[in-house]
Scaffold this motif. Structure first.
Motif: not given
Lengths: 310, 310, 310
Positions: B45-46, B48, B74
Motif C-alpha cells: 500500500k502506498g 506504485i 498501485g
C-alpha cells in the motif's frame, strides 16, 4: 481559506485567483510530506479519475493516474484514446457525458485548442485540461508556479525569462497568463522570429497590464534573470520547413548558464530533445529533473484533493 | 536470511546469489499460499509500480501489474509506450528519471539489448528488466528456476535440455546464465545450425565452467533429461529468410514426449506458436500451462515484495 | 434467491433465467445506492479483473474496469490487445489460459463471432462476453432490461420497437433473445431492407414463440410503442457500398418523437453518430444519456459481484 476549486472545472488558468494559488501551494507542500512519509493515503477512496488522452503523453498522464492512486482513488487509464473511441465517430461532448456517469473527475488531453473547455460544458463532473492543442496546459503552469514560489519563498519581484518556440507551447501560454496575477513580476519572452508568442496571449498580457517584453535573443538577459524557462520546439504542431528553420536555434549549455546569477533557477517541463545540453543537468541551478519534476506529482495530488473533496 | 534484493535493480541474473534464490523461492511459495487463501493483501500500500513496455507483452506486463495490485500497490500501466513518449524523442535515461519521481519501482521492456541496464543508471528507484531485446529476461529465468526447484525439490544434479532458436531467446539466455550457480547441473543446448546460442552466453558459460554441450538435434537426449525447455522462434528478431529456414524445425509431439522419463517435465514460457502440438498439453509432464505459468504470478509478487520492502 | 451466476461464464443471454434477471435487477438497484452513498466498497478486495479488448471500446471497457475498482478489486486494463499479444500469433484459448492464472474473471471483446464462447472453454475462471463481432453483447442487453424494468416497474406487456441496422448490431441481437423470456412482450423490428435481423436471431425468436414482427418503416408504429430502441449503423462491419446505402436512413428527430406516448422511453446504447438529432436529448423520454447510461455502471457492478462472490 475557502476551497473554491471544489467540484469545479480547471480548463484555463484564467479561472484561478490568488486565494486558489495559496490553497494549492499549501496543499502541494503537504502532499510532498505525505508521499515522503507513507507514499499516500486513502482520502479519495470510492472516487474514480478518467484519464482520456487523445494525444501522446508520459508525464501528465502518468502523474495524474499516480496521484489518484496515491490518494486511494481508482483510475480509467486511457493513454491512446485516439486509437479507440474516435474510431466510431462519437462527439467529444458525448464522450464526456459517458465518463460523467462512470468517473468523479475527467482529465483530458486533446489536439484541438479549446476542445477541452467545450467538452467540459457537457460534463456533470469536474474536467481538468491536460493540454488542448497549442492553447493551454493549466496544471503545468500551476506546477511551475508552485516550484518557483517554493524555491524563492516569494514570487512578486522576480524576473522570469521564457525562451524558445513560444508560438506552439501551451505550458508557457498558461504560465504567462497565470503570472499576470502578480503585477510586479517581469516577464521576458525570447523566441526565434518565426515562432513568436501567440497574438491572443500577447493581448491577454496587455489587457492585464503585465510587465512583459519580447526579444529575439536572450543571452544578454541571462545575468539579470531569476528564472530561465526553456521550451521544446513543438515539431508535432508545425510544418517540416518551419521545424528545420527553428530547430536547434535555442540551446542552453554550461557556458550560457555561467552567465546566470548564483541563486537563479533553470526550468523545463520536459520532454527535452536537444535544447538543454546534458552538462547543464548537474548545475545546482537546474531543477527540471528535481523539484519541478517532483512537483508535477505533488501539485496534481493537491489539485485532485481540492477538486474532489470539500 | 538477509534481503539483499531490497531497493536494488534487477537487470540481469548476473547479480543474483544463491542466497537471493533461496529467499525468492521461499517468498514465491508463500505468495502462492497468500493468493490461494485470500487473493492478496495490502503490504505494498502506498507504493506504485510503473510498467513501461516498449515492446508487446501479455504475460510479463499483466503478471507484473497483477502482482502489484494483489499486494495492495498501485500501477502506471503503459503497455504500448512505443506509441506514446517515443513520439516526442525523449531519451530513455530521461524517461527513467521521470518515473523515478512518480513510482517506487520501474519494470521496463525494450527492444534494444542492454537498454534497460543503461537506463537503470539514471534511475532513483529500482528498475526491473522485463526483457531487453535478445539479451536477457531475468524474471522469467527466476520463474523457471523456482518451477524446477519446486517440482524436483532440489536442482543440483538435473539434466536440462533447451531447444529451438536459442540465438534470439532472452529467457534461455538468462536461465543458462543463472544455472551456472549450480555447477553439478548438466545443460544441453540444441538448436538449428542457423540459430546457435549467442557467443556472449557461450563465453559466460565457459568462464563459469558450466557443464554444458551444444547439439543440432535433440531426440537422442530425450530419454536422459529431467527438463525439456522448448522455445519459440523469435520471428520479430530475424529476417524473413532466416525465419522460414528455421520455422517448424523443432516441434514437440506426443511421440517425442513418450521417449522422456516419467518424472521429467516439459517447460515453455509462452506464447507458443506451433512448437508444441496441442496433444502434449494433457501429458502430466507438461507444466507450461500449469505450474510454470502460475509461478509467473507468484514469483513476480515475491520479487516486488523483496525489492520494495525491507 | 440462489445466486446461479456465481463462478459462471456469461457469453450469451441464452444462459439466463428469470431468477437470474431478478437477482441482477435487485443487485443493480443496490449498486446504484452504493455509488450514490459512498462511491463503492471493498467487497471484491483481492480479486482481479482482466479486461481483454481486441476491438475498440470506450463504454464497455471503461464501465467494467470502473465497476471492478468501485468494488475494491484490481484490474488488468488492456484496451488495445489487437496491438499487443496478437502480434506474436498466440491462440485465443492459450491467451485465456494465461489470464486464468492471473485474474479471477476475464471480460473479453473480440471481432470474431463466437470467439469468446470458444475461448471460455479453455478458461479456468469466469469469462464475460463484452461483444463478439456481430453476434452478442449480453451485458448490454441486461443493462437494457434493467433500465426498462426500472422505468416501467414491470416488463411483461410492453411493446418494444428496435430500429436501424439490426443485421450487425449485437446489443439488439442479445436483447431480442433475452426478451423471449417474457412471452407477453411485443417486439417490432424495423430495418432498412438491406440490413434485416440475422437469420439465426429470427430462428431463435421463432423457436421461442416470441411475439415479434419485422418492418421496413417505423413511423406508424411510434404512437403505440413503449420503448424505442435506436441503433447505430455498424460501419466497421460492412462494405462501403452497403454503408452508404443505409447511412442516415433511420434518423430520429423531435417531430418523430412527438408521435410517441408521453410515458414511453427512447433508448440507445451509444456511441451515436447521426441517428438521433441533438434536439431529442432534452426530451424527457430520452434516457440514453441518463438512466440507461448510468445503469451500464450499476449493472456491471452487480454482475461482477454476482459472478465473483458466493
Amino acid at each position: 481559506m475557502t476551497n473554491s476549486l471544489f467540484n469545479r472545472h480547471l480548463v484555463s488558468v484564467d479561472s484561478l485567483t490568488l486565494n486558489d494559488l495559496d490553497l494549492i501551494f499549501a496543499k502541494s507542500i503537504s502532499m510532498k510530506k505525505l508521499v515522503a512519509d507513507k507514499g499516500g493515503d486513502e482520502r479519495l477512496k470510492g472516487k474514480i479519475l478518467a484519464a482520456l488522452f487523445f494525444e501522446p503523453s508520459t508525464r501528465t498522464f502518468s502523474s495524474f493516474i499516480t496521484s489518484m492512486q496515491r490518494l486511494g482513488g481508482g483510475i480509467i487509464p486511457l493513454p491512446t484514446m485516439n486509437f479507440t473511441s474516435i474510431a466510431k465517430g462519437e462527439t467529444l461532448p458525448d464522450t464526456v457525458r459517458v465518463y460523467s456517469k462512470y468517473a468523479d473527475c475527467i482529465v483530458m488531453r486533446h489536439p484541438e485548442p479549446f476542445s477541452v473547455s467545450t467538452a467540459a460544458k457537457s460534463a456533470q463532473v469536474p474536467v481538468i485540461n491536460a493540454g488542448d492543442g497549442i492553447n493551454e496546459h493549466p496544471t503545468q503552469a500551476i506546477i511551475d508556479y508552485v516550484t518557483i514560489r517554493e524555491k524563492f519563498k516569494k514570487i512578486e519581484n522576480l524576473h522570469i525569462l521564457m525562451i524558445g518556440d513560444l508560438a506552439h507551447y501551451r505550458p508557457t501560454n498558461s504560465l504567462a497568463k497565470l503570472l499576470t496575477l502578480f503585477p510586479e513580476i517581469t516577464v521576458s519572452l525570447a523566441t526565434p522570429v518565426q515562432t513568436p508568442i501567440p497574438a491572443e496571449i500577447k493581448d491577454y498580457l496587455l489587457k492585464r497590464k503585465a510587465n512583459f517584453k519580447e526579444y529575439n535573443g536572450f543571452s544578454k538577459l541571462l545575468p539579470e534573470i531569476d528564472v530561465l524557462y526553456i521550451t521544446r520546439v513543438k515539431k508535432e504542431y508545425m510544418t517540416d520547413k518551419l521545424y528545420h528553420s527553428v530547430k536547434g536555434s535555442y540551446i542552453i549549455n554550461a557556458k550560457l548558464v555561467n552567465k546566470m546569477k548564483k541563486n537563479s533557477i533553470i526550468m523545463h517541463c520536459l520532454p527535452r530533445i536537444d535544447e538543454i545540453a546534458m552538462e547543464v543537468d548537474a548545475d545546482p541551478r537546474s531543477i527540471y529533473l528535481s523539484n519541478q519534476l517532483a512537483n508535477s506529482l505533488y501539485v496534481r495530488m493537491g489539485l485532485l484533493d481540492l477538486i474532489l473533496r470539500k
